[in-house]
Every structure is written in C-alpha cells, then in structure tokens.
Scaffold this motif. Structure first.
Motif, PDB file in Angstrom:
ATOM      1  N   ARG A 182     -36.282   8.278 -18.300  1.00  0.00           N
ATOM      2  CA  ARG A 182     -36.960   8.145 -19.590  1.00  0.00           C
ATOM      3  C   ARG A 182     -36.525   9.253 -20.550  1.00  0.00           C
ATOM      4  O   ARG A 182     -36.298   8.997 -21.743  1.00  0.00           O
ATOM      5  CB  ARG A 182     -38.483   8.181 -19.377  1.00  0.00           C
ATOM      6  CG  ARG A 182     -39.294   8.129 -20.660  1.00  0.00           C
ATOM      7  CD  ARG A 182     -40.771   7.998 -20.374  1.00  0.00           C
ATOM      8  NE  ARG A 182     -41.255   9.021 -19.460  1.00  0.00           N
ATOM      9  CZ  ARG A 182     -41.533  10.269 -19.807  1.00  0.00           C
ATOM     10  NH1 ARG A 182     -41.368  10.659 -21.074  1.00  0.00           N
ATOM     11  NH2 ARG A 182     -41.979  11.138 -18.919  1.00  0.00           N
ATOM     12  N   LEU A 183     -36.385  10.471 -20.054  1.00  0.00           N
ATOM     13  CA  LEU A 183     -35.963  11.595 -20.904  1.00  0.00           C
ATOM     14  C   LEU A 183     -34.515  11.411 -21.380  1.00  0.00           C
ATOM     15  O   LEU A 183     -34.187  11.706 -22.527  1.00  0.00           O
ATOM     16  CB  LEU A 183     -36.106  12.913 -20.142  1.00  0.00           C
ATOM     17  CG  LEU A 183     -37.534  13.362 -19.837  1.00  0.00           C
ATOM     18  CD1 LEU A 183     -37.537  14.582 -18.935  1.00  0.00           C
ATOM     19  CD2 LEU A 183     -38.301  13.642 -21.123  1.00  0.00           C
ATOM     20  N   ILE A 184     -33.658  10.914 -20.494  1.00  0.00           N
ATOM     21  CA  ILE A 184     -32.278  10.640 -20.890  1.00  0.00           C
ATOM     22  C   ILE A 184     -32.227   9.589 -21.986  1.00  0.00           C
ATOM     23  O   ILE A 184     -31.437   9.684 -22.938  1.00  0.00           O
ATOM     24  CB  ILE A 184     -31.445  10.182 -19.667  1.00  0.00           C
ATOM     25  CG1 ILE A 184     -31.218  11.362 -18.715  1.00  0.00           C
ATOM     26  CG2 ILE A 184     -30.105   9.588 -20.095  1.00  0.00           C
ATOM     27  CD1 ILE A 184     -30.542  10.978 -17.400  1.00  0.00           C
ATOM     28  N   SER A 185     -33.096   8.588 -21.874  1.00  0.00           N
ATOM     29  CA  SER A 185     -33.070   7.463 -22.807  1.00  0.00           C
ATOM     30  C   SER A 185     -33.737   7.757 -24.140  1.00  0.00           C
ATOM     31  O   SER A 185     -33.406   7.137 -25.150  1.00  0.00           O
ATOM     32  CB  SER A 185     -33.760   6.244 -22.163  1.00  0.00           C
ATOM     33  OG  SER A 185     -33.105   5.848 -20.985  1.00  0.00           O
ATOM     34  N   THR A 186     -34.663   8.717 -24.154  1.00  0.00           N
ATOM     35  CA  THR A 186     -35.487   8.874 -25.360  1.00  0.00           C
ATOM     36  C   THR A 186     -35.435  10.256 -26.002  1.00  0.00           C
ATOM     37  O   THR A 186     -36.065  10.473 -27.032  1.00  0.00           O
ATOM     38  CB  THR A 186     -36.963   8.560 -25.033  1.00  0.00           C
ATOM     39  OG1 THR A 186     -37.433   9.474 -24.032  1.00  0.00           O
ATOM     40  CG2 THR A 186     -37.119   7.131 -24.517  1.00  0.00           C
ATOM     41  N   THR A 187     -34.705  11.203 -25.392  1.00  0.00           N
ATOM     42  CA  THR A 187     -34.645  12.549 -25.973  1.00  0.00           C
ATOM     43  C   THR A 187     -33.193  13.006 -26.101  1.00  0.00           C
ATOM     44  O   THR A 187     -32.270  12.355 -25.608  1.00  0.00           O
ATOM     45  CB  THR A 187     -35.402  13.577 -25.095  1.00  0.00           C
ATOM     46  OG1 THR A 187     -34.640  13.839 -23.900  1.00  0.00           O
ATOM     47  CG2 THR A 187     -36.781  13.057 -24.712  1.00  0.00           C
ATOM     48  N   ASP A 188     -33.010  14.149 -26.764  1.00  0.00           N
ATOM     49  CA  ASP A 188     -31.686  14.752 -26.913  1.00  0.00           C
ATOM     50  C   ASP A 188     -31.462  15.878 -25.906  1.00  0.00           C
ATOM     51  O   ASP A 188     -30.510  16.663 -26.042  1.00  0.00           O
ATOM     52  CB  ASP A 188     -31.516  15.303 -28.342  1.00  0.00           C
ATOM     53  CG  ASP A 188     -31.490  14.192 -29.376  1.00  0.00           C
ATOM     54  OD1 ASP A 188     -30.968  13.102 -29.055  1.00  0.00           O
ATOM     55  OD2 ASP A 188     -32.003  14.411 -30.486  1.00  0.00           O
TER      56      ASP A 188
END
Length: 338
Positions: free
Chosen positions: A288-294
């Motif tokens: 989720r962090l890979i997909s939604t954050t920088d």
C-alpha cells in the motif's frame, strides 16, 4: 417477543414488509434496498441486495431493545441460507421447533433447502451484525441443475430434511463479507463487485463446511470464546500496527493465553501461523505504501518493522513476482485517473 413473518422471495417486498413492521424509512440504490429505523423497538440498518442466478444478500446491523424473531417461509422455493455473524449472536430453528441453536460470532452455518420456515431470533440489548446469503432456484435455468440444487445435493446426503450445519469459526469469511461495506462504487460496478465477493464467500463457506464435516471438529476446538475474542483483538492490532516488534511471548502476555492456544487460534481464524500472519500484514502495508506514497524502498522497509532490505525484497518478490523497486516503477508508470 415480537415476531415478523416474511412469505415471499422478493427482496423489495420483504424490505417493505419489514419497514411497515419496524416503522423506519427505506432508500433504494439500483438493486440495493436499505431500511433504517430508530424507535422504541430498537435501532439499526437492514440492507437487501438482489443479484443474478438466484442469489441475494441480506445484512442486519441491528440492536433490538427486546428479543425479536424473524420467520421466513417462502415456500415452495426451498432456499438455502449461508449465515455468518460479524458481531454478536443469534438463535435459529426450523418450522416452529422449540429447539434453538446459537450461531456465534465468527461462526459459519448452512441452513434450509427443504422448504421449512427459517426462524431467526435476535437477542435484546445486543448489537448484532448478521450476514445472510440466500440461494434459490434460478428460473432461467431449465435443463441443468441450479446452484441451489447442487448445494443441497452436496450437503443433504440424500435426506429430504433441511440442512442444519453449524461450522467452526472462520475470521477469513468475516473479513471477506466486511469488504461489501467498503465498496464506494455505484450502479453496475457495485453490483458486480458485490456479486464477486458473495460468490467467493460461498466458495469459502462450502470449502470450510466440507472440511468441518470431514474432520468432525468441534466449533471452537479447545478454545473458549474469551480466547477467540483475544485473538481477534491482537489480530486487529497487528493489522493496524504491523511495524511493532511482536514476539510470541509478548503477545501471550497481552492476550493472557498460552503459546499453543495462540497458534491454535490463528490457525483456526486465519489459516496460518502467528509469524506468517505478521509477515503478511507487513507485506500488505508495504504494498500500500509503495502504491500510494513517494517513500523509497528503504524507508518502507523500516516503516513496516523490518530491518533487512534484502529479506524484504525476497518475500515481496515471492508474493508479487517482481522486486519492490520494479513494482514501484510500474506503479509510477501507470496512467493517472483524473
């Protein structure tokens, strides 16, 4: 105890009849009907969704002030009911029988199929969230067995009696059903998503109950309800905070149960070990962090509670078939929806 009687297959008519009895209000959204009530009888929401192929879905999120019975007798359609309590408990019987069986929180059941009236008793002063998948014959199917007929044949063992299987506890089915409430889409998209979730849930229910019948397990094994609730609580904590450095010892201290009970509970509710569950939740959060954050990969590794980037890359690639960096690059390359 007040009793509501429903005598037809139509979701719309049953919602309307229920609304007249409870004195609430009904909203319509495509194939979905939502009844809301808040009065001297209690408070809550009852949702009904009609789908193709003889499937329908009802969800009761209710708190009645006193015990409340719903009797469903849509003869001669002989529906099969798959029931699951996301919260609270209910009692069930057939055809006016004085013998009531409790369906506990997180427990599965497959009922009906022989035309007997299905009676559900909601307890007073208890929040209940009950999911019911109903399967009836699809009138469009003429020359082949319907889904209902196949299911009845599978579990009836040739006996012309209502199915009455109360299975073991299964948190994964509950998590699947909970996804329905998280769907934000409307119209045909929502209908297809709901249908997909319910079909997958049916498959999980059937597989789960077949396993119970073959293994002749007790519904909770050797676990008490307190132990099951403790394991559900720690499961939610791990989902919310996968970065914490958990250990079997620390979890047992927090839950107040032994290591063997802890592992038994995770196997029963999640189908996996404690360590595998923690690792899976860390992977879910990382994706989720890979997909939604920088955030870069190293930051994500430490954010989810891991210390080795090489180990993270190994387990990430095992699940997603590409390295974390390539997965991130592919996500960035995807066209952005306005």
């Amino acid at each position: 105890m007040k009793t509501l009687r429903l005598t037809c297959n139509s979701i719309d008519k049953n919602i309307n009849t229920t609304n007249v009895f409870l004195g609430g209000s009904v909203s319509s959204y495509d194939s979905e009907r939502v009844l809301e009530f808040d009065n001297e009888l209690g408070t809550g929401t009852i949702t009904g969704i009609h789908l193709e192929g003889g499937l329908s879905f009802m969800q009761y999120n209710v708190l009645f002030n006193e015990a409340f019975k719903i009797v469903t007798d849509p003869s001669p359609s002989k529906p099969i009911y798959f029931m699951y309590c996301l919260e609270g408990t209910i009692q069930q019987s057939f055809g006016g029988s004085t013998s009531l069986t409790m369906l506990d929180e997180f427990q599965t059941a497959i009922l009906g199929g022989a035309g007997d009236a299905n009676e559900i008793v909601f307890p007073g002063q208890q929040q209940v969230k009950l999911c019911v998948i109903r399967v009836i014959d699809d009138t469009a199917i003429q020359d082949t067995e319907t889904l209902r007929q196949q299911m009845y044949s599978l579990f009836s063992k040739g006996q012309e009696e209502p199915l009455n299987y109360f299975g073991t506890y299964n948190l994964r089915i509950g998590e699947q059903l909970a996804q329905i409430g998280k769907i934000n889409q409307k119209g045909i998209v929502k209908k297809l998503l709901v249908e997909g979730i319910l079909n997958l849930t049916l498959a999980m229910e059937i597989q789960h109950l077949q396993s119970d019948i073959e293994d002749e397990q007790n519904p909770t094994g050797s676990l008490t309800k307190y132990e099951l609730n403790s394991i559900k609580t720690i499961s939610r904590d791990i989902e919310k905070h996968p970065e914490v450095q958990y250990s079997i010892k620390s979890i047992c201290v927090d839950c107040g149960i032994s290591a063997s009970k802890l592992q038994e509970g995770f196997k029963l509710l999640h189908g996996t070990t404690v360590s595998d569950f923690i690792r899976n939740e860390r992977l879910n959060t990382a994706e989720r962090l890979i997909s939604t954050t920088d955030m870069n990969i190293s930051e994500i590794v430490y954010t989810v509670g891991l210390s080795s980037r090489s180990y993270f890359s190994k387990i990430f690639k095992r699940r997603y078939k590409v390295s974390p960096k390539m997965y991130q690059d592919n996500k960035k390359a995807e066209p952005q929806v306005a």
